[in-house]
Design a protein around this motif. Structure first.
Motif, PDB file in Angstrom:
ATOM      1  N   ASP A  31       9.803 -31.229  12.949  1.00 26.17           N
ATOM      2  CA  ASP A  31       9.956 -31.305  11.609  1.00 26.17           C
ATOM      3  C   ASP A  31      10.422 -29.884  10.968  1.00 26.17           C
ATOM      4  N   LYS A  32      10.064 -28.814  11.401  1.00 27.95           N
ATOM      5  CA  LYS A  32      10.351 -27.626  10.781  1.00 27.95           C
ATOM      6  C   LYS A  32      11.760 -27.499  11.214  1.00 27.95           C
ATOM      7  N   ARG A  33      12.289 -27.776  12.127  1.00 27.39           N
ATOM      8  CA  ARG A  33      13.462 -27.353  12.852  1.00 27.39           C
ATOM      9  C   ARG A  33      14.570 -28.288  12.167  1.00 27.39           C
ATOM     10  N   THR A  34      14.292 -29.483  11.976  1.00 25.92           N
ATOM     11  CA  THR A  34      14.958 -30.621  11.301  1.00 25.92           C
ATOM     12  C   THR A  34      14.955 -30.733   9.891  1.00 25.92           C
ATOM     13  N   GLY A  35      14.027 -30.046   9.359  1.00 22.89           N
ATOM     14  CA  GLY A  35      14.049 -30.126   7.859  1.00 22.89           C
ATOM     15  C   GLY A  35      13.270 -31.238   7.292  1.00 22.89           C
ATOM     16  N   GLY A  36      12.657 -31.720   8.484  1.00 26.60           N
ATOM     17  CA  GLY A  36      11.621 -33.178   8.005  1.00 26.60           C
ATOM     18  C   GLY A  36      12.792 -34.422   8.136  1.00 26.60           C
ATOM     19  N   LYS A  37      13.930 -34.123   8.520  1.00 28.46           N
ATOM     20  CA  LYS A  37      14.942 -35.234   8.633  1.00 28.46           C
ATOM     21  C   LYS A  37      14.528 -36.584   9.527  1.00 28.46           C
ATOM     22  N   TYR A  38      13.726 -36.211  10.456  1.00 30.87           N
ATOM     23  CA  TYR A  38      13.449 -37.262  11.389  1.00 30.87           C
ATOM     24  C   TYR A  38      11.632 -37.405  11.434  1.00 30.87           C
ATOM     25  N   ASP A  39      11.232 -37.046  10.310  1.00 30.64           N
ATOM     26  CA  ASP A  39       9.617 -36.982  10.066  1.00 30.64           C
ATOM     27  C   ASP A  39       8.937 -38.199  10.683  1.00 30.64           C
ATOM     28  N   GLU A  40       9.619 -39.477  10.238  1.00 28.02           N
ATOM     29  CA  GLU A  40       9.088 -40.598  10.552  1.00 28.02           C
ATOM     30  C   GLU A  40       8.951 -40.925  11.984  1.00 28.02           C
ATOM     31  N   GLN A  41       9.981 -40.700  12.416  1.00 26.34           N
ATOM     32  CA  GLN A  41       9.958 -40.743  14.302  1.00 26.34           C
ATOM     33  C   GLN A  41       9.487 -39.811  14.849  1.00 26.34           C
ATOM     34  N   THR A  42       9.257 -38.788  14.444  1.00 25.58           N
ATOM     35  CA  THR A  42       8.738 -37.754  14.864  1.00 25.58           C
ATOM     36  C   THR A  42       7.124 -38.133  14.929  1.00 25.58           C
ATOM     37  N   ASP A  43       6.764 -38.427  13.891  1.00 25.21           N
ATOM     38  CA  ASP A  43       5.369 -39.036  13.777  1.00 25.21           C
ATOM     39  C   ASP A  43       5.045 -40.254  14.763  1.00 25.21           C
ATOM     40  N   LYS A  44       5.579 -41.078  14.826  1.00 21.33           N
ATOM     41  CA  LYS A  44       5.645 -42.317  15.453  1.00 21.33           C
ATOM     42  C   LYS A  44       5.661 -41.772  16.940  1.00 21.33           C
TER      43      LYS A  44
END
Length: 60
Positions: A31-44
Protein backbone atom coordinates in the motif's frame (compact mmCIF):
# COMPACT_ATOMS: atom_id res chain seq x y z
CA UNK A 1 9.51 -29.67 -3.31
CA UNK A 2 6.71 -31.44 -1.47
CA UNK A 3 8.87 -31.78 1.65
CA UNK A 4 9.55 -28.04 1.60
CA UNK A 5 5.84 -27.25 1.27
CA UNK A 6 4.99 -29.61 4.13
CA UNK A 7 7.56 -27.91 6.35
CA UNK A 8 6.31 -24.45 5.36
CA UNK A 9 2.71 -25.42 6.09
CA UNK A 10 3.72 -26.93 9.44
CA UNK A 11 5.64 -23.75 10.35
CA UNK A 12 2.67 -21.56 9.40
CA UNK A 13 0.33 -23.68 11.51
CA UNK A 14 2.61 -23.52 14.54
CA UNK A 15 3.36 -19.80 14.22
CA UNK A 16 0.07 -18.42 12.92
CA UNK A 17 0.29 -15.11 14.78
CA UNK A 18 3.79 -14.31 13.48
CA UNK A 19 2.89 -15.31 9.92
CA UNK A 20 -0.25 -13.16 10.04
CA UNK A 21 1.79 -10.20 11.31
CA UNK A 22 4.30 -10.67 8.49
CA UNK A 23 1.54 -10.80 5.90
CA UNK A 24 -0.01 -7.64 7.39
CA UNK A 25 3.33 -5.80 7.22
CA UNK A 26 3.82 -6.97 3.63
CA UNK A 27 0.39 -5.63 2.70
CA UNK A 28 1.20 -2.32 4.36
CA UNK A 29 4.39 -2.06 2.31
CA UNK A 30 2.50 -2.72 -0.91
CA UNK A 31 0.00 0.00 0.00
CA UNK A 32 2.81 2.41 0.88
CA UNK A 33 4.71 1.79 -2.35
CA UNK A 34 1.62 2.05 -4.55
CA UNK A 35 0.17 5.03 -2.71
CA UNK A 36 -2.82 2.91 -1.67
CA UNK A 37 -3.86 2.50 -5.30
CA UNK A 38 -4.54 -1.24 -4.82
CA UNK A 39 -5.59 -1.09 -1.17
CA UNK A 40 -8.77 -3.10 -1.61
CA UNK A 41 -7.06 -5.86 -3.61
CA UNK A 42 -4.11 -5.94 -1.19
CA UNK A 43 -6.41 -6.28 1.82
CA UNK A 44 -8.33 -9.09 0.13
CA UNK A 45 -5.08 -10.91 -0.73
CA UNK A 46 -3.70 -10.52 2.80
CA UNK A 47 -6.97 -11.74 4.33
CA UNK A 48 -7.04 -14.76 2.00
CA UNK A 49 -3.42 -15.64 2.79
CA UNK A 50 -4.04 -15.27 6.53
CA UNK A 51 -7.06 -17.57 6.32
CA UNK A 52 -4.88 -20.24 4.70
CA UNK A 53 -2.08 -20.12 7.29
CA UNK A 54 -3.98 -21.61 10.17
CA UNK A 55 -6.94 -20.27 12.06
CA UNK A 56 -7.13 -17.04 10.09
CA UNK A 57 -6.33 -13.44 10.82
CA UNK A 58 -4.68 -13.23 14.25
CA UNK A 59 -2.91 -9.89 13.76
CA UNK A 60 -5.88 -7.58 14.32
Amino acid sequence: MSDFMDKAKDFADKHDKQVDQGLEKGGEQVDKRTGGKYDEQTDKGVDTAQARTGEGDQAR
